[in-house]
Structure formats: structure tokens, C-alpha cells
Design a protein around this motif. Structure first.
Motif, PDB file in Angstrom:
ATOM      1  N   LEU A 162       7.887 -33.538 119.962  1.00 51.01           N
ATOM      2  CA  LEU A 162       8.878 -33.953 120.953  1.00 51.01           C
ATOM      3  C   LEU A 162       8.304 -34.959 121.947  1.00 51.01           C
ATOM      4  O   LEU A 162       9.037 -35.729 122.544  1.00 51.01           O
ATOM      5  CB  LEU A 162       9.410 -32.742 121.716  1.00 51.01           C
ATOM      6  CG  LEU A 162      10.142 -31.700 120.867  1.00 51.01           C
ATOM      7  CD1 LEU A 162      10.538 -30.520 121.723  1.00 51.01           C
ATOM      8  CD2 LEU A 162      11.355 -32.299 120.197  1.00 51.01           C
ATOM      9  N   ALA A 163       6.996 -34.925 122.150  1.00 54.00           N
ATOM     10  CA  ALA A 163       6.360 -35.817 123.117  1.00 54.00           C
ATOM     11  C   ALA A 163       6.135 -37.200 122.499  1.00 54.00           C
ATOM     12  O   ALA A 163       6.012 -37.353 121.285  1.00 54.00           O
ATOM     13  CB  ALA A 163       5.025 -35.229 123.569  1.00 54.00           C
ATOM     14  N   GLU A 164       6.075 -38.181 123.350  1.00 51.49           N
ATOM     15  CA  GLU A 164       5.789 -39.553 122.914  1.00 51.49           C
ATOM     16  C   GLU A 164       4.348 -39.588 122.405  1.00 51.49           C
ATOM     17  O   GLU A 164       3.435 -39.097 123.067  1.00 51.49           O
ATOM     18  CB  GLU A 164       5.958 -40.500 124.101  1.00 51.49           C
ATOM     19  CG  GLU A 164       5.869 -41.965 123.765  1.00 51.49           C
ATOM     20  CD  GLU A 164       7.069 -42.458 122.980  1.00 51.49           C
ATOM     21  OE1 GLU A 164       6.891 -43.401 122.206  1.00 51.49           O
ATOM     22  OE2 GLU A 164       8.167 -41.895 123.123  1.00 51.49           O
ATOM     23  N   PRO A 165       4.094 -40.140 121.234  1.00 56.75           N
ATOM     24  CA  PRO A 165       2.718 -40.166 120.720  1.00 56.75           C
ATOM     25  C   PRO A 165       1.832 -41.091 121.546  1.00 56.75           C
ATOM     26  O   PRO A 165       2.309 -42.015 122.199  1.00 56.75           O
ATOM     27  CB  PRO A 165       2.884 -40.700 119.286  1.00 56.75           C
ATOM     28  CG  PRO A 165       4.186 -41.400 119.285  1.00 56.75           C
ATOM     29  CD  PRO A 165       5.047 -40.743 120.319  1.00 56.75           C
ATOM     30  N   ASN A 166       0.539 -40.808 121.512  1.00 61.58           N
ATOM     31  CA  ASN A 166      -0.421 -41.653 122.213  1.00 61.58           C
ATOM     32  C   ASN A 166      -0.438 -43.041 121.584  1.00 61.58           C
ATOM     33  O   ASN A 166      -0.364 -43.182 120.368  1.00 61.58           O
ATOM     34  CB  ASN A 166      -1.827 -41.048 122.148  1.00 61.58           C
ATOM     35  CG  ASN A 166      -1.909 -39.748 122.902  1.00 61.58           C
ATOM     36  OD1 ASN A 166      -1.177 -39.537 123.869  1.00 61.58           O
ATOM     37  ND2 ASN A 166      -2.781 -38.863 122.458  1.00 61.58           N
ATOM     38  N   PRO A 167      -0.539 -44.076 122.407  1.00 62.01           N
ATOM     39  CA  PRO A 167      -0.569 -45.427 121.840  1.00 62.01           C
ATOM     40  C   PRO A 167      -1.893 -45.676 121.112  1.00 62.01           C
ATOM     41  O   PRO A 167      -2.922 -45.112 121.431  1.00 62.01           O
ATOM     42  CB  PRO A 167      -0.462 -46.326 123.063  1.00 62.01           C
ATOM     43  CG  PRO A 167      -0.957 -45.500 124.194  1.00 62.01           C
ATOM     44  CD  PRO A 167      -0.635 -44.071 123.850  1.00 62.01           C
ATOM     45  N   VAL A 168      -1.813 -46.534 120.101  1.00 63.18           N
ATOM     46  CA  VAL A 168      -3.004 -46.909 119.346  1.00 63.18           C
ATOM     47  C   VAL A 168      -3.432 -48.274 119.859  1.00 63.18           C
ATOM     48  O   VAL A 168      -2.731 -49.274 119.687  1.00 63.18           O
ATOM     49  CB  VAL A 168      -2.701 -46.958 117.834  1.00 63.18           C
ATOM     50  CG1 VAL A 168      -3.933 -47.407 117.063  1.00 63.18           C
ATOM     51  CG2 VAL A 168      -2.230 -45.619 117.357  1.00 63.18           C
ATOM     52  N   ASP A 169      -4.577 -48.315 120.548  1.00 64.99           N
ATOM     53  CA  ASP A 169      -5.076 -49.569 121.101  1.00 64.99           C
ATOM     54  C   ASP A 169      -5.588 -50.485 120.000  1.00 64.99           C
ATOM     55  O   ASP A 169      -5.309 -51.689 119.965  1.00 64.99           O
ATOM     56  CB  ASP A 169      -6.175 -49.310 122.126  1.00 64.99           C
ATOM     57  CG  ASP A 169      -5.618 -48.620 123.364  1.00 64.99           C
ATOM     58  OD1 ASP A 169      -4.424 -48.792 123.658  1.00 64.99           O
ATOM     59  OD2 ASP A 169      -6.377 -47.883 123.989  1.00 64.99           O
ATOM     60  N   ALA A 170      -6.389 -49.919 119.130  1.00 59.87           N
ATOM     61  CA  ALA A 170      -6.959 -50.721 118.031  1.00 59.87           C
ATOM     62  C   ALA A 170      -6.757 -49.941 116.755  1.00 59.87           C
ATOM     63  O   ALA A 170      -7.018 -48.742 116.702  1.00 59.87           O
ATOM     64  CB  ALA A 170      -8.439 -50.986 118.287  1.00 59.87           C
TER      65      ALA A 170
ATOM     66  N   HIS B  67      -1.483 -28.462 115.240  1.00 60.30           N
ATOM     67  CA  HIS B  67      -2.720 -28.921 115.869  1.00 60.30           C
ATOM     68  C   HIS B  67      -2.557 -29.367 117.311  1.00 60.30           C
ATOM     69  O   HIS B  67      -3.458 -29.220 118.111  1.00 60.30           O
ATOM     70  CB  HIS B  67      -3.342 -30.055 115.052  1.00 60.30           C
ATOM     71  CG  HIS B  67      -3.777 -29.609 113.693  1.00 60.30           C
ATOM     72  ND1 HIS B  67      -4.818 -28.756 113.490  1.00 60.30           N
ATOM     73  CD2 HIS B  67      -3.259 -29.868 112.475  1.00 60.30           C
ATOM     74  CE1 HIS B  67      -4.953 -28.517 112.208  1.00 60.30           C
ATOM     75  NE2 HIS B  67      -4.020 -29.181 111.553  1.00 60.30           N
ATOM     76  N   ASN B  68      -1.423 -29.917 117.663  1.00 54.85           N
ATOM     77  CA  ASN B  68      -1.222 -30.399 119.024  1.00 54.85           C
ATOM     78  C   ASN B  68      -0.361 -29.468 119.854  1.00 54.85           C
ATOM     79  O   ASN B  68       0.159 -29.863 120.882  1.00 54.85           O
ATOM     80  CB  ASN B  68      -0.597 -31.796 118.993  1.00 54.85           C
ATOM     81  CG  ASN B  68      -1.539 -32.807 118.413  1.00 54.85           C
ATOM     82  OD1 ASN B  68      -2.745 -32.670 118.543  1.00 54.85           O
ATOM     83  ND2 ASN B  68      -1.009 -33.824 117.770  1.00 54.85           N
ATOM     84  N   GLY B  69      -0.174 -28.226 119.441  1.00 55.92           N
ATOM     85  CA  GLY B  69       0.626 -27.267 120.184  1.00 55.92           C
ATOM     86  C   GLY B  69       2.050 -27.211 119.675  1.00 55.92           C
ATOM     87  O   GLY B  69       2.497 -28.089 118.937  1.00 55.92           O
ATOM     88  N   PRO B  70       2.789 -26.179 120.075  1.00 56.83           N
ATOM     89  CA  PRO B  70       4.165 -26.058 119.608  1.00 56.83           C
ATOM     90  C   PRO B  70       5.029 -27.210 120.117  1.00 56.83           C
ATOM     91  O   PRO B  70       4.854 -27.682 121.234  1.00 56.83           O
ATOM     92  CB  PRO B  70       4.636 -24.726 120.190  1.00 56.83           C
ATOM     93  CG  PRO B  70       3.584 -24.266 121.107  1.00 56.83           C
ATOM     94  CD  PRO B  70       2.380 -25.102 120.926  1.00 56.83           C
ATOM     95  N   ASN B  71       5.922 -27.653 119.289  1.00 58.60           N
ATOM     96  CA  ASN B  71       6.860 -28.734 119.620  1.00 58.60           C
ATOM     97  C   ASN B  71       6.151 -30.036 119.985  1.00 58.60           C
ATOM     98  O   ASN B  71       6.697 -30.849 120.722  1.00 58.60           O
ATOM     99  CB  ASN B  71       7.805 -28.314 120.749  1.00 58.60           C
ATOM    100  CG  ASN B  71       8.653 -27.142 120.362  1.00 58.60           C
ATOM    101  OD1 ASN B  71       8.967 -26.944 119.199  1.00 58.60           O
ATOM    102  ND2 ASN B  71       9.028 -26.340 121.332  1.00 58.60           N
TER     103      ASN B  71
END
Length: 182
Positions: A170-178, A163-167
């Protein structure tokens, strides 16, 4: 037949599970170490062949910043598919130097009817499509690094079932504010 374990049931670690988990961990670590060092070992063992292939690849694709790991894999794949790959690469590099062609478009008419022309097209296909052969059993040498996706990479997601593209992992996930409330 017993149902699924309840979430409160403790998981017991038996010797058998410990041995199996340890074996799996050791196997995975060794596999990962050998996989990541494979390209470097091949470059070290056959540096002149990889260098000649990368030189030819830069000329036929028109790109100067080609991925060395992908190039090493493509070179190994070409050698597996074609016994004369090393000699053909050297011959093409010599002909290109003698022709003084500035790019592949200028060199194309000189090899249009040459037996090495399909080999040049196979190299270009390898870099752009990430495969050297056609068909359902073709080995993939590059997907996210395939050149066909690079020109639109900033605007178009590379086709994938992830869903978020190949690999994406490997990227840092988006922070969860709430935290979401359910």
C-alpha cells in the motif's frame, strides 16, 4: 510434452482468454466494491449497536481512537458467536454508567464473578489479538490494527512472512536512484 514458451513467442488473445479475463476482472471489481462497503453498510444498518459496542470497547480497552471498521467486524463476529451479544453490550454499558468507574481496572472487581466477565475478556481479546476465538479455525478480524502491536509499532515490525511488513504494497515504493547493474 512441449517446453516453456520462449520469451520471443507472441501471446495471442483468443476469445476464450478475453472472456475469462473479463469475467475475472468483473468478479474482482464487484468483490472489492462489496468488501469495502460492507463495514459502512453494517454501520448504517445497525448504527446503534455498533455505537454501543464502540463505547464499551473504548472503556474496556482504555483506547479512545479505535478503528471503526475493525470494531464493526468485531461486533458482527460477536453477534454471530453469541445470540445475546447486543443485550449483553447494553447491560454492560448500563452497569458501567451506574458504577461510575473511571476505567476497566476500577470496574473489574464488580464483574469478576459475573457471567458477563468472560464476554468482556472476549471483547478485549478481539481488540488486542484480533481474534474472538482460539484455535486454528479462528477468524482474524484485525492483524495490522490489533492493539497488541500498536505500542511498539514505531520500533518493531509486526510479525509477518511479508518481508516489508503487512500491507507493505500500500505504501509508495522507495525511489531507485541508480539502476543496479548485473
Amino acid at each position: 510434452m512441449p517446453g516453456p514458451a520462449s520469451p520471443e513467442a507472441p501471446i495471442t488473445l483468443t476469445r476464450r482468454r478475453l472472456v475469462l479475463a473479463s469475467g475475472a476482472a468483473i468478479f474482482t471489481a464487484q468483490w472489492w466494491a462489496s468488501r469495502t462497503s460492507y463495514a459502512q453498510e453494517l454501520v448504517t444498518a445497525d448504527q446503534s449497536g455498533v455505537s454501543a459496542f464502540m463505547k464499551l470497547s473504548r472503556f474496556v480497552t482504555g483506547h479512545d481512537n479505535l478503528n471503526l471498521e475493525t470494531g464493526t467486524a468485531l461486533f458482527a463476529g460477536l453477534q454471530a458467536l453469541r445470540q445475546t451479544a447486543r443485550q449483553d453490550i447494553a447491560t454492560l454499558n448500563t452497569r458501567i454508567a451506574q458504577s461510575q468507574a473511571s476505567d476497566i481496572e476500577a470496574f473489574e472487581p464488580q464483574i469478576a464473578n459475573d457471567p458477563l466477565h468472560p464476554f468482556v475478556l472476549q471483547i478485549i481479546k478481539g481488540w488486542y489479538a484480533g481474534v474472538l476465538e482460539s484455535g486454528t479455525n479462528a477468524k482474524v478480524y484485525a492483524f495490522g490494527n490489533a492493539l497488541m502491536y500498536q505500542s511498539t509499532r514505531d520500533n518493531i515490525v509486526i510479525p509477518t512472512y511479508a518481508h516489508n511488513g503487512p500491507n507493505y504494497w500500500l505504501a509508495e515504493p522507495n525511489p531507485v536512484d541508480a539502476m543496479p547493474k548485473f
